[in-house]
Each structure stands twice: as C-alpha cells, then as structure tokens.
Write a protein that holds these residues in place. Structure first.
Motif, PDB file in Angstrom:
ATOM      1  N   SER A 198       1.229   7.023   3.666  1.00 52.75           N
ATOM      2  CA  SER A 198       1.708   6.644   5.060  1.00 52.75           C
ATOM      3  C   SER A 198       0.508   5.933   5.636  1.00 52.75           C
ATOM      4  O   SER A 198       0.821   5.330   6.628  1.00 52.75           O
ATOM      5  CB  SER A 198       2.423   7.842   5.778  1.00 52.75           C
ATOM      6  OG  SER A 198       1.327   8.841   5.967  1.00 52.75           O
ATOM      7  N   GLY A 199      -0.640   6.201   5.181  1.00 52.28           N
ATOM      8  CA  GLY A 199      -1.820   5.321   5.825  1.00 52.28           C
ATOM      9  C   GLY A 199      -2.964   6.348   6.085  1.00 52.28           C
ATOM     10  O   GLY A 199      -2.861   7.580   6.298  1.00 52.28           O
ATOM     11  N   ILE A 200      -4.000   5.706   5.517  1.00 50.36           N
ATOM     12  CA  ILE A 200      -5.458   6.515   5.618  1.00 50.36           C
ATOM     13  C   ILE A 200      -6.266   5.708   6.778  1.00 50.36           C
ATOM     14  O   ILE A 200      -6.365   4.380   6.462  1.00 50.36           O
ATOM     15  CB  ILE A 200      -5.886   6.417   4.052  1.00 50.36           C
ATOM     16  CG1 ILE A 200      -5.175   7.224   3.277  1.00 50.36           C
ATOM     17  CG2 ILE A 200      -7.542   7.044   4.231  1.00 50.36           C
ATOM     18  CD1 ILE A 200      -5.389   8.756   3.070  1.00 50.36           C
ATOM     19  N   MET A 201      -7.126   6.335   7.503  1.00 49.98           N
ATOM     20  CA  MET A 201      -8.008   5.649   8.435  1.00 49.98           C
ATOM     21  C   MET A 201      -9.275   5.285   7.682  1.00 49.98           C
ATOM     22  O   MET A 201      -9.706   6.097   7.183  1.00 49.98           O
ATOM     23  CB  MET A 201      -8.354   6.702   9.518  1.00 49.98           C
ATOM     24  CG  MET A 201      -9.076   5.968  10.598  1.00 49.98           C
ATOM     25  SD  MET A 201      -8.025   4.854  11.641  1.00 49.98           S
ATOM     26  CE  MET A 201      -7.194   5.730  12.759  1.00 49.98           C
ATOM     27  N   LEU A 202      -9.249   3.761   7.506  1.00 47.70           N
ATOM     28  CA  LEU A 202     -10.674   3.426   7.091  1.00 47.70           C
ATOM     29  C   LEU A 202     -11.180   2.419   8.118  1.00 47.70           C
ATOM     30  O   LEU A 202     -10.658   1.543   8.398  1.00 47.70           O
ATOM     31  CB  LEU A 202     -10.330   2.761   5.705  1.00 47.70           C
ATOM     32  CG  LEU A 202      -9.511   3.357   4.242  1.00 47.70           C
ATOM     33  CD1 LEU A 202      -9.599   2.592   3.414  1.00 47.70           C
ATOM     34  CD2 LEU A 202     -10.351   4.631   4.068  1.00 47.70           C
ATOM     35  N   ASP A 203     -12.447   2.426   8.092  1.00 55.55           N
ATOM     36  CA  ASP A 203     -13.185   1.717   8.909  1.00 55.55           C
ATOM     37  C   ASP A 203     -12.359   1.725  10.519  1.00 55.55           C
ATOM     38  O   ASP A 203     -11.967   0.593  10.956  1.00 55.55           O
ATOM     39  CB  ASP A 203     -13.327   0.283   8.621  1.00 55.55           C
ATOM     40  CG  ASP A 203     -14.164   0.533   7.130  1.00 55.55           C
ATOM     41  OD1 ASP A 203     -14.744   1.019   7.283  1.00 55.55           O
ATOM     42  OD2 ASP A 203     -13.704  -0.607   6.590  1.00 55.55           O
ATOM     43  N   ARG A 221     -11.504   4.269  -1.644  1.00 56.60           N
ATOM     44  CA  ARG A 221     -11.810   4.995  -0.331  1.00 56.60           C
ATOM     45  C   ARG A 221     -10.615   5.750   0.186  1.00 56.60           C
ATOM     46  O   ARG A 221     -10.772   6.963   0.769  1.00 56.60           O
ATOM     47  CB  ARG A 221     -12.444   4.008   0.590  1.00 56.60           C
ATOM     48  CG  ARG A 221     -13.446   3.620   0.301  1.00 56.60           C
ATOM     49  CD  ARG A 221     -14.197   2.540   1.579  1.00 56.60           C
ATOM     50  NE  ARG A 221     -13.576   1.748   1.817  1.00 56.60           N
ATOM     51  CZ  ARG A 221     -13.608   0.893   3.039  1.00 56.60           C
ATOM     52  NH1 ARG A 221     -14.089   1.527   4.133  1.00 56.60           N
ATOM     53  NH2 ARG A 221     -12.817   0.113   3.186  1.00 56.60           N
ATOM     54  N   MET A 222      -9.223   5.407  -0.281  1.00 59.71           N
ATOM     55  CA  MET A 222      -8.144   6.078   0.253  1.00 59.71           C
ATOM     56  C   MET A 222      -8.137   7.472  -0.492  1.00 59.71           C
ATOM     57  O   MET A 222      -8.006   8.389   0.195  1.00 59.71           O
ATOM     58  CB  MET A 222      -6.992   5.336  -0.325  1.00 59.71           C
ATOM     59  CG  MET A 222      -6.660   4.097   0.531  1.00 59.71           C
ATOM     60  SD  MET A 222      -5.232   3.128  -0.022  1.00 59.71           S
ATOM     61  CE  MET A 222      -4.076   4.238   0.292  1.00 59.71           C
ATOM     62  N   CYS A 223      -8.511   7.547  -1.916  1.00 57.28           N
ATOM     63  CA  CYS A 223      -8.512   8.635  -2.616  1.00 57.28           C
ATOM     64  C   CYS A 223      -9.381   9.669  -2.086  1.00 57.28           C
ATOM     65  O   CYS A 223      -9.417  10.813  -2.135  1.00 57.28           O
ATOM     66  CB  CYS A 223      -8.423   8.280  -4.116  1.00 57.28           C
ATOM     67  SG  CYS A 223      -6.912   7.400  -4.594  1.00 57.28           S
TER      68      CYS A 223
END
Ligand code: URA
Length: 241
Positions: free
Chosen positions: A154-159, A194-196
C-alpha cells in the motif's frame, strides 16, 4: 575526438547522394563546409562540421540502438565511475554508438537493464509518473508478516513521500529468508531495498527480472542482445507495461 572522413563519403552517409553523385555536387560548387564552398575532393569532415548542400544543412542519420543486458553483480550502471569500478559498458563489445543505461541498478543488483543512445526513449521510460513497470525478485531476511507485506503493497514512506502501490507476492520461503516478487512503477533511489528495510526485512539479494513485458529470457549474467523494434515499441507504448 570525432573521426574525420572524406566529404563525399560523409554526404553519402547522410543519405544525400551516392558517393559519385556527391563528387559531382562538390565539383559543381554546390557544397559548403562551415560556410565556405569546397571543390576539393580530399576534404575531411566530421559531424562537428557544418555541411550544406544547395544551402541546406545535412546531418548523419543517427542509428538508434537498444540493448538489453543481464547485469551481473559488481558493475556500476553508469558510463563511468569515479572510483574506477567496472561499468555495464565494459560488458558490451562491438557497439560503436555511444549508449548509456536507462535508469539504474545498484552495484550489487543483478538483472535486466536497457542501454540505448535514444535520449527520448530514456526520458520517456524514466519520466516520473510515466514509468514502465519493473519486476524484481528480492530475497529478504526472515519471513515478512502479512502486515509487512500489506505495507509494502500500500505504500512506504521514503523521504517524506509514500511509495506508489506495489504488487508484492511471496514466491519462495527458505529457512532464514523469503523471496518476494515486487512490481513497482517508480524508480526512486534504492527503492526496493529501502522499502524492505522499512519493514525490517533487509534485502539479501536483488534481481530485476522484467521491465514492462520484456523479460530476461535465456540471457545469462553478463550477456546482452539487441531489442527488436517490436520490443522497443512495446516499452514505448507501455502496452501491458
Ligand atoms: N531498487 C533497489 O533498491 N535497487 C536497485 O538496484 C533497483 C531497485
């Protein structure tokens, strides 16, 4: 430095005339190089020179090429490396065009990468919002819970920005690791890793197996082949991609 060739050969390569006809045009004073009429046959020119026939600028047809490489680990996917590491271009022999990779794979990531000299193609397929889908096999440490898998999807917060929805499937469960098939449309820096990491399952190994509908097929690590026109069109048109 650009190689210089005889004017009549250059004209032929530009598709203006056969070499013999080019010679006639030169003799007739109809050809200018950098603003001056040239009537000598031996004149050497390169693509840097401005060649005009009857006042019209002529240009060499640029041969556009598209290559798919199965990148091994231990290569950077840039055209040069300040640290002197090997680059993906070191794996491509016998190609004279100045090609470069479309997008990036990390030094230790393996798999499908496209190289081309077509700037429009490179721009289109990496332009944010219009990117081609990319399929990765990520072997991650441990066994992600359903909740972790759902977050990846569903989405991962990156930067400070959520990743776009991703397709994530478990394809293999090993004693200490899990192989995930992850399909993303974006191409953010080290995105899959980075997601993992964000769900506490660091990537042990990462391979890109497909870009759009293009898959590696039988290509072994370090091998490459030209893409067919159809394959290029497929990626361009993003048909099912
Ligand atoms: N995501 C990564 O983390 N690394 C790559 O090389 C490609 C996608």
């Amino acid at each position: 430095m650009e190689d210089k060739i005889r004017l009549q050969k250059y004209m032929a390569q530009c598709g203006v005339a056969s070499r013999r006809h080019a010679e006639e045009l030169i003799k007739a004073g109809r050809v200018k190089v950098n603003g001056s009429i040239i009537t000598e046959m031996g004149t050497l020119v390169s693509e840097q020179d401005r060649v005009e026939v009857d006042g019209k600028l002529i240009k060499k047809e640029k041969k556009l090429i598209y290559i798919m490489l199965n990148k091994p680990s231990g290569y950077v996917s840039t055209v040069s490396d300040p640290e002197g590491r090997k680059t993906v271009l070191d794996l491509i022999d016998g190609v004279n065009e100045r090609i470069y990779p479309v997008g990036r794979l990390d030094y230790d990531t393996t798999g499908l990468i496209i190289l081309t000299n077509d700037g429009d193609f490179a721009f289109e397929s990496t332009h944010p919002g219009h990117e081609t889908k990319k399929t990765y096999m990520a072997e991650v440490l441990g066994m992600p819970s359903n909740r972790a898998l759902q977050s990846l999807r569903s989405g991962i917060m990156l930067d400070g920005k959520l990743t776009a929805p991703a397709r994530v499937e478990v394809v293999d469960i090993k004693p200490k690791s899990t192989v995930l098939k992850i399909i993303i449309h974006e191409g953010r820096n080290r995105q899959v890793k980075r997601m993992c990491e964000a769900v506490n399952h660091p990537v042990l190994r990462l391979k890109r197996t497909a870009v759009g509908r293009l898959t590696l097929g039988d290509l072994k690590p370090g091998e490459w082949r030209y893409l067919s026109l159809r394959e290029v069109k497929q990626i361009r048109g993003k048909k099912n991609g």
